[in-house]
Design a protein around this motif. Structure first.
Motif, PDB file in Angstrom:
ATOM      1  N   ARG A   1       0.821  -1.214   0.000  1.00  0.00           N
ATOM      2  CA  ARG A   1       0.000   0.000   0.000  1.00  0.00           C
ATOM      3  C   ARG A   1       0.858   1.269   0.000  1.00  0.00           C
ATOM      4  O   ARG A   1       0.333   2.371   0.069  1.00  0.00           O
ATOM      5  CB  ARG A   1      -0.951  -0.015   1.201  1.00  0.00           C
ATOM      6  CG  ARG A   1      -1.993  -1.145   1.120  1.00  0.00           C
ATOM      7  CD  ARG A   1      -3.031  -0.922   0.035  1.00  0.00           C
ATOM      8  NE  ARG A   1      -3.842   0.257   0.302  1.00  0.00           N
ATOM      9  CZ  ARG A   1      -4.651   0.819  -0.583  1.00  0.00           C
ATOM     10  NH1 ARG A   1      -4.758   0.311  -1.812  1.00  0.00           N
ATOM     11  NH2 ARG A   1      -5.346   1.889  -0.268  1.00  0.00           N
ATOM     12  N   THR A   2       2.173   1.105  -0.051  1.00  0.00           N
ATOM     13  CA  THR A   2       3.042   2.268  -0.256  1.00  0.00           C
ATOM     14  C   THR A   2       3.596   2.177  -1.676  1.00  0.00           C
ATOM     15  O   THR A   2       4.223   1.178  -2.021  1.00  0.00           O
ATOM     16  CB  THR A   2       4.209   2.251   0.747  1.00  0.00           C
ATOM     17  OG1 THR A   2       3.674   2.272   2.068  1.00  0.00           O
ATOM     18  CG2 THR A   2       5.122   3.460   0.544  1.00  0.00           C
ATOM     19  N   PRO A   3       3.342   3.170  -2.518  1.00  0.00           N
ATOM     20  CA  PRO A   3       3.806   3.071  -3.908  1.00  0.00           C
ATOM     21  C   PRO A   3       5.321   2.859  -3.973  1.00  0.00           C
ATOM     22  O   PRO A   3       6.079   3.508  -3.252  1.00  0.00           O
ATOM     23  CB  PRO A   3       3.405   4.422  -4.516  1.00  0.00           C
ATOM     24  CG  PRO A   3       2.307   4.946  -3.642  1.00  0.00           C
ATOM     25  CD  PRO A   3       2.624   4.441  -2.262  1.00  0.00           C
ATOM     26  N   LEU A   4       5.731   1.931  -4.817  1.00  0.00           N
ATOM     27  CA  LEU A   4       7.140   1.583  -4.969  1.00  0.00           C
ATOM     28  C   LEU A   4       7.584   1.932  -6.390  1.00  0.00           C
ATOM     29  O   LEU A   4       6.970   1.482  -7.358  1.00  0.00           O
ATOM     30  CB  LEU A   4       7.316   0.072  -4.733  1.00  0.00           C
ATOM     31  CG  LEU A   4       8.695  -0.520  -5.033  1.00  0.00           C
ATOM     32  CD1 LEU A   4       9.717  -0.060  -3.999  1.00  0.00           C
ATOM     33  CD2 LEU A   4       8.632  -2.049  -5.050  1.00  0.00           C
TER      34      LEU A   4
ATOM     35  N   TYR B   1       1.952  -0.909  -6.765  1.00  0.00           N
ATOM     36  CA  TYR B   1       1.209  -0.894  -5.495  1.00  0.00           C
ATOM     37  C   TYR B   1       0.141  -1.980  -5.542  1.00  0.00           C
ATOM     38  O   TYR B   1       0.011  -2.679  -6.556  1.00  0.00           O
ATOM     39  CB  TYR B   1       0.597   0.496  -5.223  1.00  0.00           C
ATOM     40  CG  TYR B   1      -0.522   0.935  -6.136  1.00  0.00           C
ATOM     41  CD1 TYR B   1      -0.259   1.607  -7.329  1.00  0.00           C
ATOM     42  CD2 TYR B   1      -1.869   0.693  -5.796  1.00  0.00           C
ATOM     43  CE1 TYR B   1      -1.292   2.017  -8.162  1.00  0.00           C
ATOM     44  CE2 TYR B   1      -2.910   1.103  -6.629  1.00  0.00           C
ATOM     45  CZ  TYR B   1      -2.618   1.762  -7.810  1.00  0.00           C
ATOM     46  OH  TYR B   1      -3.633   2.171  -8.631  1.00  0.00           O
TER      47      TYR B   1
ATOM     48  N   LYS C   1       5.646   9.433  -5.956  1.00  0.00           N
ATOM     49  CA  LYS C   1       5.762  10.479  -4.934  1.00  0.00           C
ATOM     50  C   LYS C   1       4.392  10.974  -4.490  1.00  0.00           C
ATOM     51  O   LYS C   1       4.309  11.835  -3.612  1.00  0.00           O
ATOM     52  CB  LYS C   1       6.550  11.666  -5.495  1.00  0.00           C
ATOM     53  CG  LYS C   1       7.970  11.339  -5.916  1.00  0.00           C
ATOM     54  CD  LYS C   1       8.887  11.168  -4.731  1.00  0.00           C
ATOM     55  CE  LYS C   1      10.344  11.060  -5.191  1.00  0.00           C
ATOM     56  NZ  LYS C   1      11.237  10.794  -4.046  1.00  0.00           N
TER      57      LYS C   1
ATOM     58  N   LYS D   1       0.181   9.736  -3.514  1.00  0.00           N
ATOM     59  CA  LYS D   1      -0.306   8.838  -2.465  1.00  0.00           C
ATOM     60  C   LYS D   1      -1.512   8.044  -2.929  1.00  0.00           C
ATOM     61  O   LYS D   1      -2.240   8.455  -3.838  1.00  0.00           O
ATOM     62  CB  LYS D   1      -0.628   9.609  -1.190  1.00  0.00           C
ATOM     63  CG  LYS D   1      -1.679  10.682  -1.352  1.00  0.00           C
ATOM     64  CD  LYS D   1      -1.907  11.407  -0.013  1.00  0.00           C
ATOM     65  CE  LYS D   1      -2.863  12.579  -0.222  1.00  0.00           C
ATOM     66  NZ  LYS D   1      -3.028  13.384   0.989  1.00  0.00           N
TER      67      LYS D   1
END
Lengths: 368, 368, 368
Positions: free
Chosen positions: A49-52, A64, A87, A89
């Motif tokens: 759930r954190t964009p990579l 994600y 960068k 969300k």
């Protein structure tokens, strides 16, 4: 496909004759990257759930998962002003750009642009098909209509609790072509890996190389031989003479897979007669001169045994790092030396050249 | 020039229709730098009796002052053996090369060459017209005969003691075109600057965009609104509803200027009815992909008040650094991504596109 | 070849007239490197039984010694898969590649390939002729049949116990052409080296420049002058007036040699009448924009005296580092400045231009 010992003279003649033609039938680091292939985008646990952000095949990708766990891959570049979407969300299943708040759903369609009354109809960011398979999440970066999940190489041992697996990864400043050639070549074992896999008997053993479709396989068998430390120690049979068979397989541009069996002709007590290993090398070009690499060493005995896990993790890391270093040294020479060189090839290079020819043909077919 | 709310649909159609033409009417980072323009060379206090080297528009320049305080700018490269003149030393008003002692006066003429009996008649280093204006020293790097000091943008508030000004600077690895587009665009405020200037009401307020000669101006007005923190806190009116008007102006390739007024309809005690702010963004391309940037936040009340100075310096630094980071991330994507992209534009991008078209036309006119 | 004082006007006219022709008769940093020349590969003590990798003339070379002490130089690139041979190991006189164990003898012939029954007949790595001369080992990287050891510049003082020598080295990010021009030019002494070699009297003294074959020599004589600190202090004659003569010689693309004599017309006690110095500058292009540099300051009195050794080592290091810094600053300007410049030349540049013309002609002759 003959054995090396019988055919060295004639094959040397063949390969030396090839060199003057310019080596242009074999892929090398400068060959366009193959796109019509499933590659690993990362470990499935990395993508959440954190964009990579990760560069794959020269393209910046953001990865994600949706709220229901589906992996999403899209270009890491807003179609409006090229802001890197990683960068921004996640809001629900949509990725919101950090610059102007443009929101994209998991299909890449713009569903909201705050400064407009309605989302612009034609705004979208390119997405890529993805699929989870055990410890890895795969991505298809070629034309979407060609993305057939059946083409993802099967690796059931990586999900089977009967197998014990250790794993690691490296970022390598070298090319995936050289990596494939290194992996299918075992004649370097005694020199680059003298302490782990490189027994002298093995280097001299007979080899059969075959092509199956777009795969290249080499097989060896060695009877009445001491086991190599990396396999014999975990099995506790270093004092024995065993039969070794192995297969190394160029599976696809994204994977090389090795399979080894050690057969103990006289097992003691309740010891098994057969010990099996899979070594799964998965790697994805970041660019023509760099790779993301994940390796998995799996065994079919004593899964979860912490001593064996530690031994195999350390021995594997050491041996693969020796390859990484060698490939980076070579890349450095090849890209910096001002006097170019056509590398010479010999009979034992034949499996690697087979794989490089397959890669070359795939790349050229895509370019057309 | 209508308001956004009325014209979104038709303008979107216009801008989406523009994209397929290749975006080639609008300057971007690859457009040749505009030279016929006064740019800031540095703070006037930076330029003194110690030669200062600075790359401006891709050219190495050395800056110093004569004994009577006049700023001098010349190429930082001796015409004899390319030694950087900033590594030499000032003797009176002449700059003496550190390699062979060749001396150049403030007009760039060689006045002494120690190894020769007389200075060579044709030896000179190119100089650039300069002018001090308050806190900045300006330079003209186009053809000298076009250097008209009347073209330097007026900034009287930066020298007027009735105004309180705080200032700062950044070196940015991004392009001046993207910087201009960022500054004239306010729809990114709620996303990139949520804690400072980006109130949601403001982002939705109506906007009028106009062209005056080679300048682009956008104006907004918001009635009965809460003040933004960055303006309301120094004025001590965060509890009020106010009228906000603002103007953002693409002044020249070297400057963007914002002006804001907060009108308090019911001032308390001896508080003023009107609070005015100028924000002066001055920046000079170091190259096509990097900028020297100086910012100034000025207010027409309580000049010198240390609490307000500190608050405004910190709030400004924070907001502008958010822009710097965003522009650097974008530059990185644009220059490294191997798959090119034509950015899409929408109605709210119109002011930025107007400025980019003006810059494109200037650059192309100079190239001819 | 007249003296400078007499000919300034006419020579300036000549050199200023040359500039518009484009400077294309004189080598500069972009001229192809001269290959038909003996260059220093390194100090003879650096080259031993541990393979040493060094880039020379843009080519990666590996250096080692055979068991009987003969220096060997070969390409640092296995002809098979481009592995850097310096990462392998010496076994007797053969260098064994660390990747597949391919072994090369001191003539570069492959004598063993473990995975083959016999060494492949055509496999070899290119070797380069080498020769030890006192403190240096020399290499010839042009066509081997042109490698005549008689062409190695003689430096008997570097091996003669009657001479005391101090030495040092630098890696320089500048071009060997600029280095040669710097070394044959003494008009920069008072500006770049004011504390060591640069007395004002010397800079104004008459100079004779001559060409002998492919060498350029400048000679000066100064009577009744104070000695320069770097020579006068070790001799203990700083309080005297002396006669100074000096010769600076462009020996070859690989060497510049200076010779200086101080004659004391009234020696005290058993002091000598004559003090002689050789300064031997040896440098090899690593690439067009970087150099390996070794310097030697030799004197014909009090060899081994530790105070004089320390004084001369420190003074030499300081002066040569001033040159290194200047050359690196210039290289930086020349390679980065976006506005190109044809450097102007004047009469005192004539010796440097003579050397640059010789280098240009050699390079062009090799290119044909």
């Amino acid at each position: 496909m003959g054995t090396i010992d019988q055919k060295i003279q004639e094959e040397n003649a063949i390969f030396e004759a090839m060199a003057p033609r310019g080596d242009d039938d074999f892929a090398n680091y400068a060959t366009p990257l193959i796109r019509d292939c499933w590659y690993a985008a990362g470990r499935s646990t990395e993508i959440g759930r954190t964009p990579l952000a990760r560069r794959l095949l020269g393209i910046d990708v953001v990865l994600y998962r949706t709220q229901d766990g589906r992996p999403v891959a899209m270009r890491n570049r807003c179609p409006h002003r090229s802001f890197p979407l990683a960068k921004g969300k996640l809001v629900g299943d949509t990725l919101v750009c950090g610059y102007h708040g443009m929101a994209f759903d998991a299909d890449g369609m713009c569903v909201h642009m705050p400064a407009l009354n309605s989302a612009p109809a034609s705004a979208a960011v390119r997405t890529f098909p993805t699929a989870d398979r055990g410890p890895l999440t795969w991505i298809w970066m070629g034309p979407t209509h060609l993305a057939d999940e059946a083409l993802i190489p099967a690796t059931p041992w990586l999900e089977d609790p009967a197998w014990g697996t250790v794993t690691g990864d490296f970022h390598i400043k070298a090319d995936y072509v050289g990596m494939h050639e290194n992996l299918i070549d075992q004649t370097h074992f005694p020199f680059l890996h003298p302490d782990t896999v490189g027994t002298p008997e093995y280097a001299r053993s007979k080899l059969v190389a075959e092509i199956e479709g777009d795969q290249v396989i080499i097989r060896r068998r060695l009877d009445n031989a001491p086991p190599p430390a990396v396999y014999g120690k975990p099995a506790g049979i270093m004092h024995k003479r065993v039969t070794r068979t192995s297969e190394a397989r160029f599976v696809s541009p994204a994977m090389h897979r090795a399979y080894a069996e050690i057969i103990d002709p006289a097992p003691e007590g309740d010891q098994p007669e057969r010990y099996s290993y899979y070594i799964t090398h998965v790697f994805t070009p970041e660019s023509n001169t760099s790779i993301h690499y994940w390796w998995f060493t799996s065994r079919d005995f004593k899964p979860g045994n912490p001593e064996i896990d530690t031994f195999l993790r350390e021995a594997s890391s050491k041996a693969y790092y020796e390859d990484v270093e060698a490939l980076e040294w070579i890349m450095d020479v090849v890209t910096k030396d001002e006097e170019q060189q056509f590398d010479m090839s010999f009979a034992p290079d034949r499996p690697g050249l087979m794989a490089r020819r397959i890669m070359y043909r795939k790349a050229m077919a895509e370019a057309r």
